[in-house]
Design a protein around this motif. Structure first.
Motif, short mmCIF file in Angstrom:
data_model
loop_
_atom_site.label_atom_id
_atom_site.label_comp_id
_atom_site.label_asym_id
_atom_site.label_seq_id
_atom_site.Cartn_x
_atom_site.Cartn_y
_atom_site.Cartn_z
N UNK A 151 0.87 -1.19 0.03
CA UNK A 151 0.13 -0.04 0.00
C UNK A 151 0.94 1.41 0.13
N UNK A 152 2.07 1.33 0.85
CA UNK A 152 2.74 2.43 0.94
C UNK A 152 3.68 2.77 -0.38
N UNK A 153 3.74 1.44 -1.12
CA UNK A 153 4.51 1.72 -2.35
C UNK A 153 3.59 2.33 -3.28
N UNK A 154 2.11 2.42 -3.41
CA UNK A 154 1.26 3.14 -4.04
C UNK A 154 0.95 4.37 -4.07
N UNK A 155 1.45 5.13 -2.80
CA UNK A 155 0.95 6.44 -2.33
C UNK A 155 2.42 7.37 -2.44
N UNK A 156 1.98 8.63 -2.76
CA UNK A 156 3.09 9.74 -2.74
C UNK A 156 3.30 9.97 -1.31
N UNK A 157 3.75 11.41 -1.22
CA UNK A 157 4.07 11.82 0.32
C UNK A 157 2.65 12.09 0.95
N UNK A 158 2.54 11.42 2.14
CA UNK A 158 1.24 11.74 2.88
C UNK A 158 1.38 12.53 4.08
N UNK A 159 0.70 13.78 4.03
CA UNK A 159 0.61 14.77 4.87
C UNK A 159 -0.98 15.09 5.56
N UNK A 160 -0.95 15.44 6.61
CA UNK A 160 -2.34 16.16 6.98
C UNK A 160 -2.02 17.40 7.88
N UNK A 161 -3.02 18.21 8.02
CA UNK A 161 -3.01 19.34 9.00
C UNK A 161 -3.69 19.21 10.41
N UNK A 173 3.15 11.59 7.35
CA UNK A 173 3.12 10.40 7.88
C UNK A 173 4.09 9.31 7.17
N UNK A 174 5.15 8.91 8.04
CA UNK A 174 6.24 8.11 7.70
C UNK A 174 5.77 6.81 7.25
N UNK A 175 6.00 6.46 6.04
CA UNK A 175 5.72 5.23 5.58
C UNK A 175 6.19 4.07 6.18
N UNK A 176 7.58 4.07 6.75
CA UNK A 176 8.27 3.10 7.56
C UNK A 176 7.40 2.85 8.91
N UNK A 177 7.02 3.83 9.34
CA UNK A 177 5.88 3.69 10.65
C UNK A 177 4.95 3.08 10.31
N UNK A 178 4.38 3.20 9.06
CA UNK A 178 3.00 2.33 8.73
C UNK A 178 3.26 1.02 8.78
#
Ligand code: GLU
Length: 281
Positions: A151-161, A173-178
């Motif tokens: 899943x994380x390979x299929x998305x760009x940088x993840x952010x939220x406010x 959001x750190x993909x490695x943490x996920x």
């Protein structure tokens, strides 16, 4: 942008002061921004949801002075919608059936190792026993899991406010943490047709929620929601995680804390203003 927020209780017990705070804060924020406040009933867990509690929610919130548009969205009415959206993730090759029960997972997880996390926001981090199974093998007793690494390979940088006081700012959001700290979450629970994570992102998008106001106990789950939004092409709302109302000993209130239920305060003659004062609004 129109400010739209929501209160999304599960009808599995009486609402308590913590719920009152969350709902009142959400409506106050909506009013302050000339926005809208919606109510949503999160009742996919039919084994624990009760009509009695749902009715009590309407009654308590009305008594608190809250108003919301009708009809109210109820998750149990939306299982087909969740199935349809899930198909997008299945088509991307990100979902697999898992037949492990709790004991299997404990066993496969083995003895705790130093530096290796065991629990994430979704409970025990799944050791991956069924990861190679394909959806063609899915049986009615299986849960469906997200393959987090794929899943994380299929998305760009993840952010939220985030605008809640303790964590306000822009977050990555750190993909490695996920992968390491969250793992292969359940998208469809046994006998439920969905899961909290899947339903909440679909509902927030369908209700055009611009600001999610909820307790900081759900802050850790937000990274999962942001990932699912990216995978599904859904917008990410602004998040406002508020502090939790605690009892005199500092413990957060739970549904079983009938002592702090709104119904109990009402029965004792408290007013809605008293409840506001008690939660500091
Ligand atoms: N239904 C969840 C609860 O009662 C709240 C979900 C949310 O606000 O995202 O704790």
């Amino acid at each position: 942008m129109t400010f739209i927020t929501r209160f999304a209780p599960s009808p599995t017990g009486p609402l308590h002061l913590g719920h009152a705070y969350s709902a009142l804060l959400a409506q106050d924020m909506a009013s302050a921004n000339s926005g809208e406040f919606l109510l949503r009933i999160e009742d996919i867990d039919q084994s624990r949801s009760r009509t009695r509690w749902e009715n009590q929610i309407y009654d308590d919130l009305g008594w608190l002075g809250l108003t919301w548009p009708h009809p109210v969205m109820r998750q149990s009415d939306r299982l087909q919608r969740y199935r349809d959206v899930l198909q997008t993730l299945i088509n991307k090759g990100l979902v697999y059936p898992c037949r492990c029960n709790r004991a299997d997972i404990e066993l496969a997880a083995g003895a705790p190792q130093e530096g290796v996390p065991q629990f994430g926001p979704d409970g025990r981090i799944y050791p991956g026993t069924c990861r190679q199974r394909s959806m063609t093998e899915a049986g009615s007793d299986d849960v469906l899991r997200l393959n987090m690494k794929k899943a994380v390979e299929q998305v760009d940088i993840l952010t939220f406010r985030e605008t809640g006081a303790t964590n306000s700012g822009d977050h990555f959001v750190d993909p490695d943490d996920l992968i390491r700290l969250v793992g292969d979450i359940i998208l469809v629970r046994r006998d439920m047709g969905s899961s909290y994570h899947l339903s909440v992102v679909i509902d927030d998008a369908d209700q055009k929620i611009s600001h999610v106001v909820r307790g900081e106990d759900l802050l850790e789950a937000t990274q999962i929601h942001v990932l699912l939004q990216a995978l599904l092409g859904l917008p990410t709302p602004v998040y406002h995680h508020h502090n939790l109302i605690r009892d005199d000993t500092g413990k957060r209130l739970a549904k079983r804390d009938d002592a702090r239920s709104i119904a109990k305060y009402r029965a004792e003659g408290a007013s809605a203003q008293d409840i506001r004062a008690m939660v500091g609004l």
